[in-house]
Design an enzyme around this catalytic site. Structure first.
Site, PDB file in Angstrom:
ATOM      1  N   HIS A   1      -4.625 -14.700  -8.191  1.00  0.00           N
ATOM      2  CA  HIS A   1      -4.518 -13.561  -7.271  1.00  0.00           C
ATOM      3  C   HIS A   1      -5.669 -13.580  -6.273  1.00  0.00           C
ATOM      4  CE1 HIS A   1      -1.232 -10.847  -8.529  1.00  0.00           C
ATOM      5  NE2 HIS A   1      -1.354 -11.496  -9.678  1.00  0.00           N
TER       6      HIS A   1
ATOM      7  N   ASP B   1      -5.896 -11.586  -3.943  1.00  0.00           N
ATOM      8  CA  ASP B   1      -6.136 -10.164  -3.684  1.00  0.00           C
ATOM      9  C   ASP B   1      -7.049  -9.534  -4.724  1.00  0.00           C
ATOM     10  OD1 ASP B   1      -3.834  -8.753  -5.753  1.00  0.00           O
ATOM     11  OD2 ASP B   1      -3.500 -10.796  -5.119  1.00  0.00           O
TER      12      ASP B   1
ATOM     13  N   CYS C   1       1.454 -15.823  -7.852  1.00  0.00           N
ATOM     14  CA  CYS C   1       1.727 -15.620  -9.276  1.00  0.00           C
ATOM     15  C   CYS C   1       3.203 -15.874  -9.593  1.00  0.00           C
ATOM     16  CB  CYS C   1       1.244 -14.241  -9.711  1.00  0.00           C
ATOM     17  SG  CYS C   1       0.981 -14.094 -11.493  1.00  0.00           S
TER      18      CYS C   1
END
Length: 362
Positions: free
Chosen positions: A330, A332, A245
């Site tokens: 992302h 994650d 990001c």
């Protein structure tokens, strides 16, 4: 109690108050996620922004301590169509109203968030105010309001701290990280040291890292100092690097590319991203208002590795000389799909391969 959402172009929406009762000004952004409001509100990437949810019902499972992405959220405000009247979940510790009150985040409910979103998509990103009385702030006040600048120092750690394990050491440069990044590194047994965004190249290398990660964070990437970009340029020549990001955007800037402010950004958990190498498509979690200018990449040592399917914005970069790469989305997740979490495995494999083969002398 009545409350007003006032946009800088003069649009006024009337709703009801929840959360903190103070007035607040920030950039109004929208998220298309159907769940995950707790993770989004506590995501430091929303620092300085008023977060609006397009899903019509928010708050039905409350807030718990396990799924927070930071301990002290910096989101300026929350806008919803309907706040759940009854919240139930076996792990919840607060409802959303209580959570917003405890962190001084004003909220407004009872407005048509999808209609407001359509307005923003047409007109572009703009500032807005959550007000208890229309006369509290003028349109000019909203237009000229500025956040603390830059935002990263108000979101990132000021002191280094460890998350120890017996695996390879990774130094995580915190620009406003999400805890989900640390969770994914922990799953892979990385020995993590988190450092402030102002940490120099020499300070990072004293920790003896086998890899370095650049995290997400809020604001305009061009606000970051040249010293930080110089740190990135030096570190990428020494150990494998992975940016996410904001980290992706800084990786681009450090290597000669440029960034631009998007019309209304990408925020949600249903963004389809194509891997250019093999055509594979993943649904991804995203939260960013800036992007890398694609044409600026061509005269650098970077290559575009991923692109957003709908608008073809740059979603990934790889360095052609060093084992370094970055992603705009992302992997994650938290919240969102876990289609791309395998990329953390690829980062670990890159580190292990470098330890065996020394990719910098290849």
């Amino acid at each position: 109690m009545k409350r007003y959402l006032v946009l800088e172009d003069g649009q006024i929406y009337t709703g009801e108050a929840f959360g903190d009762l103070g007035n607040q000004i920030g950039e109004l952004v929208f998220s298309t996620g159907m769940s995950g409001y707790q993770q989004s509100i506590s995501d430091q990437s929303y620092n300085g922004e008023i977060l609006m949810f397009t899903n019509p019902l928010i708050g039905n499972y409350g807030v718990n301590d396990k799924d927070l992405e930071s301990l002290k959220p910096t989101t300026k405000g929350v806008v919803v169509t309907q706040l759940a009247r009854k919240t139930t979940h076996f792990e919840m510790t607060q409802d959303l109203d209580e959570y917003c009150k405890s962190h001084q985040i004003p909220g407004i409910k009872g407005v048509d968030t999808r209609a407001i979103t359509k307005h923003i998509r047409e007109k572009g990103a703009m500032k807005a105010a959550i007000l208890n009385d229309i006369s509290d702030v003028s349109i000019n006040d909203i237009k000229t309001a500025t956040n603390e600048n830059p935002l990263i120092p108000t979101s990132a750690t000021k002191e280094a701290y460890p998350a120890p394990s017996d695996g390879p050491r990774v130094v995580v440069v915190d620009f406003g990280l999400k805890y989900s990044i640390l969770r994914e590194l922990a799953k892979r047994n990385f020995d993590v040291i988190v450092v402030p965004p102002t940490t120099s190249y020499s300070e990072i290398m004293k920790y003896g890292p086998k890899g370095v990660m650049l995290t997400n964070g809020p604001g305009d990437p061009s606000d970051v100092t040249e010293a930080t970009l110089e740190m990135i340029r030096k570190v990428e020549k020494e150990v494998p690097m992975f940016g996410i990001c904001m980290g992706h955007q800084l990786f681009a800037l450090a290597n000669g590319a440029t960034t631009f402010k998007m019309k209304f950004g990408h925020r949600g958990f249903n963004h389809a991203v194509r891997t250019l190498e093999n055509g594979k498509i993943n649904f991804t979690s995203q939260n960013h208002g800036y992007a890398v200018e694609r044409n600026s990449v061509y005269n650098t040592d970077l290559e575009v590795s991923h692109e957003e399917i709908n608008d073809e914005t740059v979603e990934g970069l790889v360095h052609t000389k060093y084992p370094a790469f970055s992603l705009q989305f992302h992997p994650d997740a938290a919240p969102g799909p876990h289609d791309a979490d395998y990329i953390f495995d690829e980062f670990k494999e890159l580190i292990q391969r470098n330890q065996k083969e020394n990719l910098f002398n290849a």
